[in-house]
Scaffold this motif. Sequence first.
Motif, PDB file in Angstrom:
ATOM      1  N   THR A   1       0.815  -1.398   0.055  1.00 47.48           N
ATOM      2  CA  THR A   1       0.018   0.013   0.031  1.00 47.48           C
ATOM      3  C   THR A   1       0.924   1.344  -0.101  1.00 47.48           C
ATOM      4  O   THR A   1       0.240   2.385   0.219  1.00 47.48           O
ATOM      5  N   ASP A   2       2.248   1.281  -0.299  1.00 48.65           N
ATOM      6  CA  ASP A   2       2.887   2.406  -0.243  1.00 48.65           C
ATOM      7  C   ASP A   2       2.502   3.391  -1.062  1.00 48.65           C
ATOM      8  O   ASP A   2       2.596   4.514  -0.993  1.00 48.65           O
ATOM      9  N   GLN A   3       2.261   3.044  -2.502  1.00 55.75           N
ATOM     10  CA  GLN A   3       1.855   4.195  -3.431  1.00 55.75           C
ATOM     11  C   GLN A   3       0.728   3.772  -4.227  1.00 55.75           C
ATOM     12  O   GLN A   3       0.380   2.528  -4.482  1.00 55.75           O
ATOM     13  N   THR A   4      -0.118   4.732  -4.522  1.00 53.23           N
ATOM     14  CA  THR A   4      -1.187   4.925  -5.493  1.00 53.23           C
ATOM     15  C   THR A   4      -1.074   4.501  -6.736  1.00 53.23           C
ATOM     16  O   THR A   4      -0.367   5.553  -7.361  1.00 53.23           O
ATOM     17  N   LEU A   5      -1.412   3.748  -7.690  1.00 53.64           N
ATOM     18  CA  LEU A   5      -1.047   3.419  -9.018  1.00 53.64           C
ATOM     19  C   LEU A   5      -2.489   4.065  -9.676  1.00 53.64           C
ATOM     20  O   LEU A   5      -2.038   4.497 -10.687  1.00 53.64           O
ATOM     21  N   GLY A   6      -3.696   4.009  -9.050  1.00 55.38           N
ATOM     22  CA  GLY A   6      -4.900   4.515  -9.953  1.00 55.38           C
ATOM     23  C   GLY A   6      -6.178   3.907  -9.376  1.00 55.38           C
ATOM     24  O   GLY A   6      -5.739   3.272  -8.113  1.00 55.38           O
ATOM     25  N   THR A   7      -7.328   4.266  -9.956  1.00 54.94           N
ATOM     26  CA  THR A   7      -8.507   3.497  -9.530  1.00 54.94           C
ATOM     27  C   THR A   7      -8.985   2.653 -10.546  1.00 54.94           C
ATOM     28  O   THR A   7      -9.095   3.138 -11.696  1.00 54.94           O
ATOM     29  N   GLY A   8      -9.598   1.636 -10.040  1.00 58.72           N
ATOM     30  CA  GLY A   8     -10.334   0.729 -10.899  1.00 58.72           C
ATOM     31  C   GLY A   8     -11.540   1.129 -11.780  1.00 58.72           C
ATOM     32  O   GLY A   8     -12.324   1.972 -11.071  1.00 58.72           O
ATOM     33  N   ASP A   9     -11.926   0.767 -13.043  1.00 61.57           N
ATOM     34  CA  ASP A   9     -13.110   1.081 -13.678  1.00 61.57           C
ATOM     35  C   ASP A   9     -13.930  -0.097 -14.095  1.00 61.57           C
ATOM     36  O   ASP A   9     -14.990   0.270 -14.609  1.00 61.57           O
ATOM     37  N   GLY A  10     -13.471  -1.164 -13.505  1.00 60.69           N
ATOM     38  CA  GLY A  10     -13.995  -2.459 -13.988  1.00 60.69           C
ATOM     39  C   GLY A  10     -13.610  -2.844 -15.585  1.00 60.69           C
ATOM     40  O   GLY A  10     -14.052  -4.124 -15.922  1.00 60.69           O
ATOM     41  N   VAL A  11     -12.590  -2.056 -16.116  1.00 65.30           N
ATOM     42  CA  VAL A  11     -12.336  -2.328 -17.374  1.00 65.30           C
ATOM     43  C   VAL A  11     -10.802  -2.740 -17.426  1.00 65.30           C
ATOM     44  O   VAL A  11     -10.060  -3.467 -17.746  1.00 65.30           O
ATOM     45  N   ALA A  12     -10.180  -1.421 -16.915  1.00 64.53           N
ATOM     46  CA  ALA A  12      -8.518  -1.460 -17.032  1.00 64.53           C
ATOM     47  C   ALA A  12      -7.934  -2.425 -16.169  1.00 64.53           C
ATOM     48  O   ALA A  12      -8.216  -2.413 -15.042  1.00 64.53           O
TER      49      ALA A  12
END
Length: 205
Positions: free
Chosen positions: A96-107
């Motif tokens: 959980t060190d770094q945020t890569l992004g947020t899911g959209d159900g596709v990517a």
Amino acid sequence: MAFHEVSLPARLAFGSTGGVERRTEVVTLGSGYERRSTPWAQGRRRYLIGANLRSLDDMAALTAFFEARRGRLYGFRFRDFADFKSCAPGAEVTATDQTLGTGDGVAAVFSLGKAYGDQVRDITKPVAGSVRVAVAGVALDGAAFTVEATTGRVTLAVPPEPGAVVTAGFVFDTPVRFDADRIEVTLETFGAGRMAAVPLIEIRV
């Protein structure tokens, strides 16, 4: 981009100096106010290595590494021990060190990055086997994702649900090249010598 996926041996970098640089263009207006801008989205690292080497064997090893890279021609991996983890240098890497992004159900593909305040540095040379990934705070099994160690792209086996935050922890190298086409060595005794500092500069890959 001409790049060799090899690492400079750590012992050849002990005693190195360096840090990050930015490029800022400053224009002073007639009113005395300034207009400041930058053509660089991210900082660039520079280092000096080799100045503390005394062993002729180590100097010969660095010279051989330099020759194999053809001087400035080919890039390589460099471990900056002041900044080589997704966390603080003295801490343990967690998923959980770094945020890569947020899911959209596709990517399902996310790129590694490290945040410095509101600036995010692209991490393109993670160390193989060091990457940990979590979705919505839950660490994933190693079989649930793959990592391209030459690009820093993470591919999840299952796209995360919309709104699920994807995070990661990792150890990484900095892609660099030599910033000189010459190495100088001074022979001081039969078993020791002195080497002029050799400059390295971070490259985009």
